[in-house]
Design a protein around this motif. Structure first.
Motif, PDB file in Angstrom:
ATOM      1  N   LEU A  30      29.698   8.763  48.317  1.00  0.00           N
ATOM      2  CA  LEU A  30      28.553   9.667  48.160  1.00  0.00           C
ATOM      3  C   LEU A  30      27.539   9.304  49.241  1.00  0.00           C
ATOM      4  CD1 LEU A  30      27.118  11.728  46.157  1.00  0.00           C
ATOM      5  CD2 LEU A  30      26.028   9.741  45.232  1.00  0.00           C
ATOM      6  N   THR A  31      27.126  10.293  50.013  1.00  0.00           N
ATOM      7  CA  THR A  31      26.145  10.031  51.064  1.00  0.00           C
ATOM      8  C   THR A  31      24.778   9.864  50.435  1.00  0.00           C
ATOM      9  OG1 THR A  31      27.390  11.709  52.211  1.00  0.00           O
ATOM     10  CG2 THR A  31      25.519  10.789  53.350  1.00  0.00           C
ATOM     11  N   VAL A  32      24.074   8.779  50.782  1.00  0.00           N
ATOM     12  CA  VAL A  32      22.766   8.541  50.196  1.00  0.00           C
ATOM     13  C   VAL A  32      21.658   8.663  51.229  1.00  0.00           C
ATOM     14  CG1 VAL A  32      21.338   6.872  48.997  1.00  0.00           C
ATOM     15  CG2 VAL A  32      23.678   7.115  48.375  1.00  0.00           C
ATOM     16  N   ASP A  33      21.833   8.065  52.410  1.00  0.00           N
ATOM     17  CA  ASP A  33      20.714   8.008  53.345  1.00  0.00           C
ATOM     18  C   ASP A  33      21.226   7.970  54.776  1.00  0.00           C
ATOM     19  OD1 ASP A  33      18.185   7.966  54.164  1.00  0.00           O
ATOM     20  OD2 ASP A  33      17.596   6.106  53.197  1.00  0.00           O
ATOM     21  N   ILE A  62      16.996  14.928  36.029  1.00  0.00           N
ATOM     22  CA  ILE A  62      17.201  15.964  37.047  1.00  0.00           C
ATOM     23  C   ILE A  62      18.687  16.281  37.198  1.00  0.00           C
ATOM     24  CG2 ILE A  62      16.836  16.586  39.440  1.00  0.00           C
ATOM     25  CD1 ILE A  62      14.576  14.647  39.519  1.00  0.00           C
ATOM     26  N   HIS A 112      22.635  14.492  47.271  1.00  0.00           N
ATOM     27  CA  HIS A 112      21.999  13.622  48.269  1.00  0.00           C
ATOM     28  C   HIS A 112      20.500  13.551  48.031  1.00  0.00           C
ATOM     29  CE1 HIS A 112      20.639  12.215  52.141  1.00  0.00           C
ATOM     30  NE2 HIS A 112      19.959  13.325  52.280  1.00  0.00           N
ATOM     31  N   SER A 113      19.898  14.671  47.656  1.00  0.00           N
ATOM     32  CA  SER A 113      18.455  14.702  47.425  1.00  0.00           C
ATOM     33  C   SER A 113      18.067  13.813  46.244  1.00  0.00           C
ATOM     34  CB  SER A 113      18.035  16.143  47.195  1.00  0.00           C
ATOM     35  OG  SER A 113      16.734  16.209  46.777  1.00  0.00           O
ATOM     36  N   ILE A 114      18.825  13.935  45.137  1.00  0.00           N
ATOM     37  CA  ILE A 114      18.517  13.101  43.964  1.00  0.00           C
ATOM     38  C   ILE A 114      18.717  11.627  44.292  1.00  0.00           C
ATOM     39  CG2 ILE A 114      19.102  12.643  41.580  1.00  0.00           C
ATOM     40  CD1 ILE A 114      20.146  15.425  41.358  1.00  0.00           C
ATOM     41  N   ALA A 115      19.841  11.297  44.962  1.00  0.00           N
ATOM     42  CA  ALA A 115      20.144   9.892  45.244  1.00  0.00           C
ATOM     43  C   ALA A 115      19.106   9.298  46.184  1.00  0.00           C
ATOM     44  CB  ALA A 115      21.534   9.778  45.856  1.00  0.00           C
ATOM     45  N   LYS A 116      18.657  10.095  47.178  1.00  0.00           N
ATOM     46  CA  LYS A 116      17.698   9.541  48.130  1.00  0.00           C
ATOM     47  C   LYS A 116      16.343   9.319  47.482  1.00  0.00           C
ATOM     48  CE  LYS A 116      16.013   9.972  52.739  1.00  0.00           C
ATOM     49  NZ  LYS A 116      15.894  10.781  53.942  1.00  0.00           N
ATOM     50  N   SER A 117      15.921  10.227  46.595  1.00  0.00           N
ATOM     51  CA  SER A 117      14.611  10.011  45.977  1.00  0.00           C
ATOM     52  C   SER A 117      14.677   8.838  45.004  1.00  0.00           C
ATOM     53  CB  SER A 117      14.113  11.280  45.304  1.00  0.00           C
ATOM     54  OG  SER A 117      14.857  11.575  44.181  1.00  0.00           O
ATOM     55  N   TYR A 118      15.836   8.637  44.331  1.00  0.00           N
ATOM     56  CA  TYR A 118      15.968   7.461  43.466  1.00  0.00           C
ATOM     57  C   TYR A 118      15.913   6.178  44.277  1.00  0.00           C
ATOM     58  CZ  TYR A 118      18.014   4.175  40.183  1.00  0.00           C
ATOM     59  OH  TYR A 118      18.241   3.110  39.382  1.00  0.00           O
ATOM     60  N   TYR A 170      15.425  10.562  37.094  1.00  0.00           N
ATOM     61  CA  TYR A 170      16.476  11.096  37.961  1.00  0.00           C
ATOM     62  C   TYR A 170      17.716  11.480  37.162  1.00  0.00           C
ATOM     63  CZ  TYR A 170      13.138   9.271  41.103  1.00  0.00           C
ATOM     64  OH  TYR A 170      11.956   9.050  41.738  1.00  0.00           O
ATOM     65  N   SER A 209      13.023  16.868  43.169  1.00  0.00           N
ATOM     66  CA  SER A 209      13.226  15.529  43.731  1.00  0.00           C
ATOM     67  C   SER A 209      12.319  15.293  44.929  1.00  0.00           C
ATOM     68  CB  SER A 209      14.690  15.310  44.076  1.00  0.00           C
ATOM     69  OG  SER A 209      15.155  16.337  44.876  1.00  0.00           O
ATOM     70  N   LYS A 239       9.457  12.330  45.361  1.00  0.00           N
ATOM     71  CA  LYS A 239       9.434  11.464  46.540  1.00  0.00           C
ATOM     72  C   LYS A 239       8.043  11.456  47.173  1.00  0.00           C
ATOM     73  CE  LYS A 239      12.320  12.656  49.779  1.00  0.00           C
ATOM     74  NZ  LYS A 239      13.650  13.077  50.217  1.00  0.00           N
TER      75      LYS A 239
END
Lengths: 94, 97, 110
Positions: free
Chosen positions: C70-73, A38, B81-87, A35, A83, A87
């Motif tokens: 930072l928005t995560v989920d 990326i 958000h996409s990178i953080a959510k997949s991590y 990550y 990403s 997933k």
């Protein structure tokens, strides 16, 4: 004299962006997880956009602005695609 | 006079991109790295784009560059958000195993 | 008359966004350039009061651009938002700021 100031400013900008790209490449090679890599690739695309925008000042042609639009589109789609692929891969392993 | 304003904008923009790179190297956590790249890079590109707009000063170029600004500010938080959510998903699945 | 209030609210929201943007960038530059890091990262769940989709999009966009969040989920039923914070998670300062943003977005999109 004033033209001289713009030349010096462009030189400083290129120097800063080159150092930034070097640091991003170090993070791309060293990054502990996928990550980090990326995030580094996304950042490198942004630096390339800045390079092209400043190069359009050097060469005095506004045509180069179109390239920046295309890079911003492609880098966003690439980041989201990689990403999402990671997933989905994790979910399949379970 | 115009050249001085353009120089100030593009130099500060490039400095902000350099700050983002230093943050990408120095932070220890991946979420903090995403913080640095998202905020500082968008701000640096915003300043650079304002400088280029003042340099060319025609209507079509201003329209294209404002499109780039809107697109960056819509998509950069989405990419983060996409990178953080997949991590987060990755870490959660490893914790379960 | 309603359109004029709408335009006024949109412009004031844009100004608020710009002020928050500059504040966020100054904070993060100060944090990166000083040798001693004073970050204290952590997660917090925020209960959502905004219900419409475009409101949630605006809120998460604003959260990702404001200082230290930072928005995560998001929960699948859109009831809570997971936010990553850089500074002082323990005291309720972050939560108060997000509540203020939610008030602004509710008055804008209602």
């Amino acid at each position: 004299m004033t033209q001289n100031i713009l030349d010096i400013a462009v030189l400083i900008c290129f120097l800063c962006m080159l150092i930034a790209m070097l640091l991003a490449f170090v993070r791309l090679v060293r990054g502990p997880s996928m990550y980090d890599r990326i995030a580094a690739i996304d950042f490198i695309a942004s630096i390339t956009m800045g390079f092209i925008l400043i190069y359009s000042i050097v060469i005095k042609k506004s045509m180069y602005v179109d390239i920046a639009i295309i890079i911003s589109l492609i880098s966003f789609i690439g980041t989201v695609a990689i990403s999402t692929y990671l997933k989905l891969n994790i979910k399949k392993d379970e | 006079m115009n050249e001085i304003i353009i120089s100030i904008f593009i130099v500060i923009g490039a400095l902000w991109i350099l700050i983002a790179a230093i943050g990408l190297m120095r932070f220890k956590d991946i979420y903090s790295r995403i913080h640095a790249t998202t905020k500082a890079t968008s701000f640096g590109l915003l300043l650079t784009i304002i400088g280029v707009t003042i340099y060319f000063a025609t209507f079509t170029v201003a329209l294209k560059l404002s499109l780039i600004i809107i697109f960056i500010y819509l998509t950069s938080p989405l990419a983060a958000h996409s990178i953080a959510k997949s991590y987060k998903n990755d870490r959660d699945s490893k914790k379960l195993l | 008359m309603r359109i004029i209030t709408k335009i006024y609210l949109a412009i004031s929201f844009l100004m608020y966004y710009l002020v928050k943007l500059i504040q966020a960038n100054v904070y993060i530059a100060y944090d990166i350039l000083t040798p001693k890091m004073h970050t204290n990262p952590g997660f917090v769940w925020i209960p959502l009061r905004v219900t419409s989709d475009i409101g949630i999009l605006l809120l998460s966009n604003l959260l990702s651009m404001t200082p230290g969040t930072l928005t995560v989920d998001i929960r699948p039923d859109k009831s809570e938002l997971l936010v990553h914070c850089l500074y002082n998670v323990s005291d309720g300062k972050v939560v108060d700021e997000i509540e203020e943003m939610q008030d602004k977005i509710i008055t804008l999109t209602s």
